[in-house]
Design an enzyme around this catalytic site. Structure first.
Site, PDB file in Angstrom:
ATOM      1  N   ASP A 101      90.484  32.919  43.771  1.00 18.07           N
ATOM      2  CA  ASP A 101      90.283  34.356  43.955  1.00 18.07           C
ATOM      3  C   ASP A 101      89.864  34.910  45.354  1.00 18.07           C
ATOM      4  O   ASP A 101      89.074  34.615  46.099  1.00 18.07           O
ATOM      5  CB  ASP A 101      89.327  34.778  42.905  1.00 18.07           C
ATOM      6  CG  ASP A 101      89.416  34.601  41.740  1.00 18.07           C
ATOM      7  OD1 ASP A 101      90.789  34.309  41.402  1.00 18.07           O
ATOM      8  OD2 ASP A 101      88.620  34.003  40.821  1.00 18.07           O
TER       9      ASP A 101
ATOM     10  N   GLU B  68      96.314  39.944  31.541  1.00 20.06           N
ATOM     11  CA  GLU B  68      95.551  38.578  32.096  1.00 20.06           C
ATOM     12  C   GLU B  68      94.210  39.115  32.131  1.00 20.06           C
ATOM     13  O   GLU B  68      94.118  40.155  32.657  1.00 20.06           O
ATOM     14  CB  GLU B  68      95.933  38.039  33.112  1.00 20.06           C
ATOM     15  CG  GLU B  68      97.395  37.088  33.391  1.00 20.06           C
ATOM     16  CD  GLU B  68      97.590  36.801  34.721  1.00 20.06           C
ATOM     17  OE1 GLU B  68      96.918  36.794  35.460  1.00 20.06           O
ATOM     18  OE2 GLU B  68      98.774  36.305  34.727  1.00 20.06           O
TER      19      GLU B  68
END
Length: 282
Positions: free
Chosen positions: A65, A54
Protein backbone atom coordinates in the site's frame (compact mmCIF):
# COMPACT_ATOMS: atom_id res chain seq x y z
CA UNK A 1 -25.07 -22.59 -6.55
CA UNK A 2 -27.02 -19.54 -5.47
CA UNK A 3 -26.13 -15.99 -6.43
CA UNK A 4 -23.31 -15.72 -3.91
CA UNK A 5 -19.57 -16.06 -3.69
CA UNK A 6 -17.84 -16.97 -6.91
CA UNK A 7 -20.93 -16.70 -9.12
CA UNK A 8 -21.76 -13.13 -8.13
CA UNK A 9 -18.38 -11.87 -9.40
CA UNK A 10 -18.62 -13.97 -12.56
CA UNK A 11 -22.13 -12.73 -13.27
CA UNK A 12 -21.17 -9.09 -12.77
CA UNK A 13 -18.27 -9.24 -15.22
CA UNK A 14 -20.52 -11.09 -17.65
CA UNK A 15 -23.22 -8.40 -17.35
CA UNK A 16 -20.69 -5.63 -18.00
CA UNK A 17 -19.34 -7.51 -21.02
CA UNK A 18 -22.86 -7.85 -22.40
CA UNK A 19 -23.20 -4.07 -22.05
CA UNK A 20 -20.00 -3.75 -24.10
CA UNK A 21 -17.91 -2.12 -21.37
CA UNK A 22 -15.36 -2.75 -18.65
CA UNK A 23 -16.34 -3.08 -14.99
CA UNK A 24 -15.47 -0.39 -12.46
CA UNK A 25 -13.89 -1.87 -9.32
CA UNK A 26 -13.69 0.60 -6.44
CA UNK A 27 -11.49 0.20 -3.36
CA UNK A 28 -12.28 1.79 0.00
CA UNK A 29 -10.90 1.00 3.43
CA UNK A 30 -13.28 -0.55 5.95
CA UNK A 31 -13.79 1.77 8.91
CA UNK A 32 -12.22 4.84 7.31
CA UNK A 33 -12.47 7.34 8.94
CA UNK A 34 -15.02 5.68 11.26
CA UNK A 35 -17.46 2.78 11.07
CA UNK A 36 -20.61 4.79 10.37
CA UNK A 37 -19.07 6.94 7.64
CA UNK A 38 -17.45 3.92 6.01
CA UNK A 39 -20.81 2.19 6.13
CA UNK A 40 -22.50 5.16 4.42
CA UNK A 41 -19.80 5.20 1.72
CA UNK A 42 -20.15 1.46 1.14
CA UNK A 43 -23.93 1.69 0.70
CA UNK A 44 -23.56 4.66 -1.67
CA UNK A 45 -21.01 3.08 -4.03
CA UNK A 46 -23.34 1.00 -6.24
CA UNK A 47 -25.61 3.91 -7.13
CA UNK A 48 -22.53 6.04 -7.88
CA UNK A 49 -21.40 3.48 -10.49
CA UNK A 50 -19.28 0.84 -8.73
CA UNK A 51 -19.70 -2.59 -10.31
CA UNK A 52 -17.51 -4.44 -7.80
CA UNK A 53 -16.26 -3.24 -4.42
CA UNK A 54 -12.88 -4.03 -2.89
CA UNK A 55 -13.08 -3.48 0.85
CA UNK A 56 -9.68 -3.00 2.41
CA UNK A 57 -9.07 -4.73 5.73
CA UNK A 58 -6.95 -2.34 7.85
CA UNK A 59 -3.60 -3.77 8.93
CA UNK A 60 -0.79 -2.30 11.00
CA UNK A 61 2.05 -3.37 8.69
CA UNK A 62 0.99 -3.11 5.03
CA UNK A 63 3.58 -3.78 2.32
CA UNK A 64 1.93 -3.10 -1.03
CA UNK A 65 0.00 0.00 0.00
CA UNK A 66 1.12 3.51 -0.87
CA UNK A 67 0.81 6.44 1.53
CA UNK A 68 -2.92 7.22 0.91
CA UNK A 69 -4.02 3.65 1.66
CA UNK A 70 -1.62 3.37 4.60
CA UNK A 71 -3.11 6.52 6.11
CA UNK A 72 -6.64 5.21 5.52
CA UNK A 73 -5.75 2.03 7.38
CA UNK A 74 -4.29 4.03 10.25
CA UNK A 75 -7.44 6.15 10.49
CA UNK A 76 -9.61 3.05 10.51
CA UNK A 77 -7.54 1.26 13.16
CA UNK A 78 -7.55 4.40 15.31
CA UNK A 79 -11.33 4.38 15.02
CA UNK A 80 -11.48 0.83 16.32
CA UNK A 81 -12.00 -1.09 13.07
CA UNK A 82 -11.44 -4.85 13.27
CA UNK A 83 -11.86 -7.79 10.92
CA UNK A 84 -15.07 -8.70 12.74
CA UNK A 85 -16.42 -5.17 12.19
CA UNK A 86 -15.40 -5.40 8.54
CA UNK A 87 -17.52 -8.52 8.14
CA UNK A 88 -20.35 -6.65 9.90
CA UNK A 89 -20.13 -3.92 7.23
CA UNK A 90 -20.59 -6.55 4.52
CA UNK A 91 -23.43 -8.22 6.39
CA UNK A 92 -25.29 -4.93 6.73
CA UNK A 93 -24.72 -4.20 3.05
CA UNK A 94 -26.31 -7.52 2.10
CA UNK A 95 -29.21 -7.14 4.52
CA UNK A 96 -30.02 -3.84 2.79
CA UNK A 97 -30.53 -5.81 -0.43
CA UNK A 98 -27.30 -4.87 -2.20
CA UNK A 99 -25.98 -7.52 -4.59
CA UNK A 100 -22.79 -5.74 -5.73
CA UNK A 101 -19.88 -8.19 -5.34
CA UNK A 102 -17.53 -7.47 -2.45
CA UNK A 103 -13.92 -8.60 -2.32
CA UNK A 104 -11.95 -8.25 0.92
CA UNK A 105 -8.41 -7.06 0.25
CA UNK A 106 -5.65 -7.20 2.80
CA UNK A 107 -3.01 -9.30 4.50
CA UNK A 108 -2.98 -12.76 6.01
CA UNK A 109 -2.13 -11.92 9.61
CA UNK A 110 -5.60 -10.68 10.67
CA UNK A 111 -7.21 -13.74 9.03
CA UNK A 112 -4.73 -16.10 10.69
CA UNK A 113 -5.39 -14.47 14.07
CA UNK A 114 -9.17 -14.76 13.50
CA UNK A 115 -8.81 -18.42 12.53
CA UNK A 116 -9.01 -19.51 8.89
CA UNK A 117 -11.93 -21.92 9.20
CA UNK A 118 -13.95 -19.52 11.34
CA UNK A 119 -13.11 -16.59 9.07
CA UNK A 120 -14.18 -18.37 5.89
CA UNK A 121 -17.46 -19.47 7.46
CA UNK A 122 -18.18 -15.97 8.78
CA UNK A 123 -17.13 -14.28 5.53
CA UNK A 124 -19.38 -16.52 3.47
CA UNK A 125 -22.28 -15.98 5.89
CA UNK A 126 -21.78 -12.19 5.78
CA UNK A 127 -21.90 -12.13 1.98
CA UNK A 128 -18.24 -11.75 1.01
CA UNK A 129 -17.60 -12.91 -2.56
CA UNK A 130 -13.83 -13.10 -2.80
CA UNK A 131 -10.46 -12.44 -1.21
CA UNK A 132 -7.26 -10.71 -2.25
CA UNK A 133 -4.50 -11.52 0.22
CA UNK A 134 -1.40 -9.87 -1.12
CA UNK A 135 1.22 -11.59 1.04
CA UNK A 136 0.25 -15.20 0.28
CA UNK A 137 2.05 -16.45 -2.85
CA UNK A 138 0.88 -19.53 -4.81
CA UNK A 139 3.34 -21.67 -2.87
CA UNK A 140 1.11 -21.10 0.20
CA UNK A 141 -2.19 -22.02 -1.48
CA UNK A 142 -3.00 -24.69 1.09
CA UNK A 143 -2.94 -22.03 3.81
CA UNK A 144 -5.98 -20.05 2.65
CA UNK A 145 -6.54 -20.13 -1.12
CA UNK A 146 -7.70 -23.74 -1.43
CA UNK A 147 -9.91 -23.61 1.70
CA UNK A 148 -11.45 -20.36 0.41
CA UNK A 149 -12.27 -21.93 -2.96
CA UNK A 150 -13.80 -24.92 -1.18
CA UNK A 151 -15.92 -22.52 0.88
CA UNK A 152 -17.28 -20.89 -2.29
CA UNK A 153 -15.18 -17.73 -2.18
CA UNK A 154 -13.08 -16.52 -5.10
CA UNK A 155 -9.36 -16.13 -4.48
CA UNK A 156 -8.08 -13.32 -6.67
CA UNK A 157 -4.40 -13.21 -7.46
CA UNK A 158 -2.21 -10.29 -8.47
CA UNK A 159 -0.03 -10.39 -11.57
CA UNK A 160 2.60 -7.69 -12.05
CA UNK A 161 4.93 -6.38 -14.77
CA UNK A 162 7.60 -8.74 -13.36
CA UNK A 163 5.37 -11.85 -13.61
CA UNK A 164 6.92 -13.53 -16.65
CA UNK A 165 5.44 -16.30 -18.83
CA UNK A 166 7.21 -18.97 -16.78
CA UNK A 167 5.71 -17.72 -13.50
CA UNK A 168 2.27 -16.73 -14.80
CA UNK A 169 0.70 -20.22 -15.01
CA UNK A 170 1.61 -20.84 -11.37
CA UNK A 171 0.06 -17.53 -10.34
CA UNK A 172 -3.12 -18.31 -12.27
CA UNK A 173 -3.41 -21.94 -11.19
CA UNK A 174 -5.99 -21.48 -8.42
CA UNK A 175 -7.06 -17.93 -9.20
CA UNK A 176 -10.81 -17.39 -9.58
CA UNK A 177 -13.18 -14.45 -10.02
CA UNK A 178 -10.74 -12.27 -11.92
CA UNK A 179 -7.05 -11.57 -12.31
CA UNK A 180 -5.83 -8.30 -10.83
CA UNK A 181 -3.04 -6.89 -12.98
CA UNK A 182 -0.87 -4.38 -11.15
CA UNK A 183 0.02 -1.78 -13.77
CA UNK A 184 3.41 -0.86 -12.31
CA UNK A 185 6.14 -2.00 -10.00
CA UNK A 186 6.08 -0.40 -6.55
CA UNK A 187 3.13 0.48 -4.34
CA UNK A 188 -0.37 1.81 -4.88
CA UNK A 189 -0.95 5.40 -5.87
CA UNK A 190 1.79 5.85 -8.48
CA UNK A 191 1.33 7.10 -12.03
CA UNK A 192 0.94 4.89 -15.09
CA UNK A 193 3.74 5.70 -17.53
CA UNK A 194 2.72 3.59 -20.53
CA UNK A 195 -0.88 2.61 -21.26
CA UNK A 196 0.15 0.60 -24.33
CA UNK A 197 2.41 -1.56 -22.19
CA UNK A 198 -0.50 -2.21 -19.82
CA UNK A 199 -2.69 -3.25 -22.74
CA UNK A 200 0.03 -5.58 -24.02
CA UNK A 201 0.36 -7.15 -20.58
CA UNK A 202 -3.39 -7.76 -20.34
CA UNK A 203 -3.27 -9.45 -23.73
CA UNK A 204 -0.40 -11.67 -22.57
CA UNK A 205 -2.30 -12.71 -19.44
CA UNK A 206 -5.38 -13.51 -21.50
CA UNK A 207 -3.34 -16.04 -23.46
CA UNK A 208 -3.11 -18.03 -20.23
CA UNK A 209 -6.61 -17.66 -18.75
CA UNK A 210 -10.27 -17.15 -19.59
CA UNK A 211 -10.80 -15.10 -16.43
CA UNK A 212 -11.51 -11.35 -16.69
CA UNK A 213 -8.45 -9.16 -16.17
CA UNK A 214 -8.86 -5.98 -14.10
CA UNK A 215 -6.10 -3.37 -13.97
CA UNK A 216 -5.28 -1.27 -10.93
CA UNK A 217 -2.57 0.95 -9.37
CA UNK A 218 -2.26 4.44 -10.82
CA UNK A 219 -5.83 5.02 -12.04
CA UNK A 220 -6.87 8.41 -10.66
CA UNK A 221 -9.13 10.19 -13.16
CA UNK A 222 -11.94 9.49 -15.61
CA UNK A 223 -9.39 9.82 -18.43
CA UNK A 224 -7.14 7.22 -16.76
CA UNK A 225 -10.13 4.92 -16.33
CA UNK A 226 -11.12 5.29 -19.97
CA UNK A 227 -7.58 4.60 -21.15
CA UNK A 228 -7.37 1.39 -19.11
CA UNK A 229 -10.91 0.33 -20.03
CA UNK A 230 -9.93 0.09 -23.69
CA UNK A 231 -7.79 -2.95 -23.05
CA UNK A 232 -9.01 -4.43 -19.77
CA UNK A 233 -12.14 -6.15 -18.50
CA UNK A 234 -12.10 -4.09 -15.33
CA UNK A 235 -10.60 -0.87 -13.96
CA UNK A 236 -9.60 -0.74 -10.28
CA UNK A 237 -9.39 2.58 -8.41
CA UNK A 238 -8.37 2.87 -4.78
CA UNK A 239 -5.80 5.47 -3.71
CA UNK A 240 -7.67 8.31 -5.40
CA UNK A 241 -10.84 7.40 -3.49
CA UNK A 242 -9.27 7.09 -0.04
CA UNK A 243 -7.46 10.36 -0.71
CA UNK A 244 -10.88 11.94 -1.28
CA UNK A 245 -11.83 10.74 2.19
CA UNK A 246 -8.73 12.31 3.74
CA UNK A 247 -9.22 15.65 2.02
CA UNK A 248 -12.84 15.85 3.24
CA UNK A 249 -12.00 15.49 6.93
CA UNK A 250 -12.00 18.33 9.42
CA UNK A 251 -9.00 19.61 11.35
CA UNK A 252 -9.32 16.79 13.89
CA UNK A 253 -9.49 14.09 11.26
CA UNK A 254 -13.22 13.56 11.66
CA UNK A 255 -15.72 13.02 8.88
CA UNK A 256 -17.74 15.98 7.62
CA UNK A 257 -20.98 16.31 5.68
CA UNK A 258 -18.84 16.30 2.52
CA UNK A 259 -17.04 12.99 3.12
CA UNK A 260 -19.47 10.57 1.47
CA UNK A 261 -20.17 12.79 -1.52
CA UNK A 262 -16.45 13.46 -1.99
CA UNK A 263 -16.02 9.75 -2.68
CA UNK A 264 -19.19 9.12 -4.66
CA UNK A 265 -18.67 12.13 -6.94
CA UNK A 266 -15.30 10.74 -8.05
CA UNK A 267 -16.81 7.25 -8.47
CA UNK A 268 -19.46 8.76 -10.75
CA UNK A 269 -16.75 10.47 -12.83
CA UNK A 270 -14.76 7.25 -13.06
CA UNK A 271 -17.86 5.27 -14.01
CA UNK A 272 -18.57 7.75 -16.80
CA UNK A 273 -14.99 7.35 -18.01
CA UNK A 274 -15.26 3.56 -18.06
CA UNK A 275 -18.64 3.68 -19.80
CA UNK A 276 -17.35 6.09 -22.45
CA UNK A 277 -15.31 3.27 -23.98
CA UNK A 278 -17.60 1.09 -26.06
CA UNK A 279 -16.57 -2.48 -26.77
CA UNK A 280 -18.13 -5.26 -28.76
CA UNK A 281 -20.82 -6.74 -26.54
CA UNK A 282 -20.11 -10.29 -25.41
Amino acid sequence: MTQTGQTRIENRFSACAKEGRAALVTFVTAGDPDFDTANAILHALPAAGADIIELGVPFTDPMADGIPVQLAGQRALKGGQTLKKTLALVEGFRKAGNDTPIVLMGYYNPIWAYGVERFLADARAAGVDGLIVVDLPPEEDAELCLPALAAGLSFIRLATPTTDDKRLPRVLQNTSGFVYYVSMTGVTGGTIANYDAVGDAVGRIKQHTRLPVAVGFGVKTAADAAAIARGADGVVVGSALVERVRLSLDGEGKATEKTVSAVTSLVAELAAGVRSVAKAAA
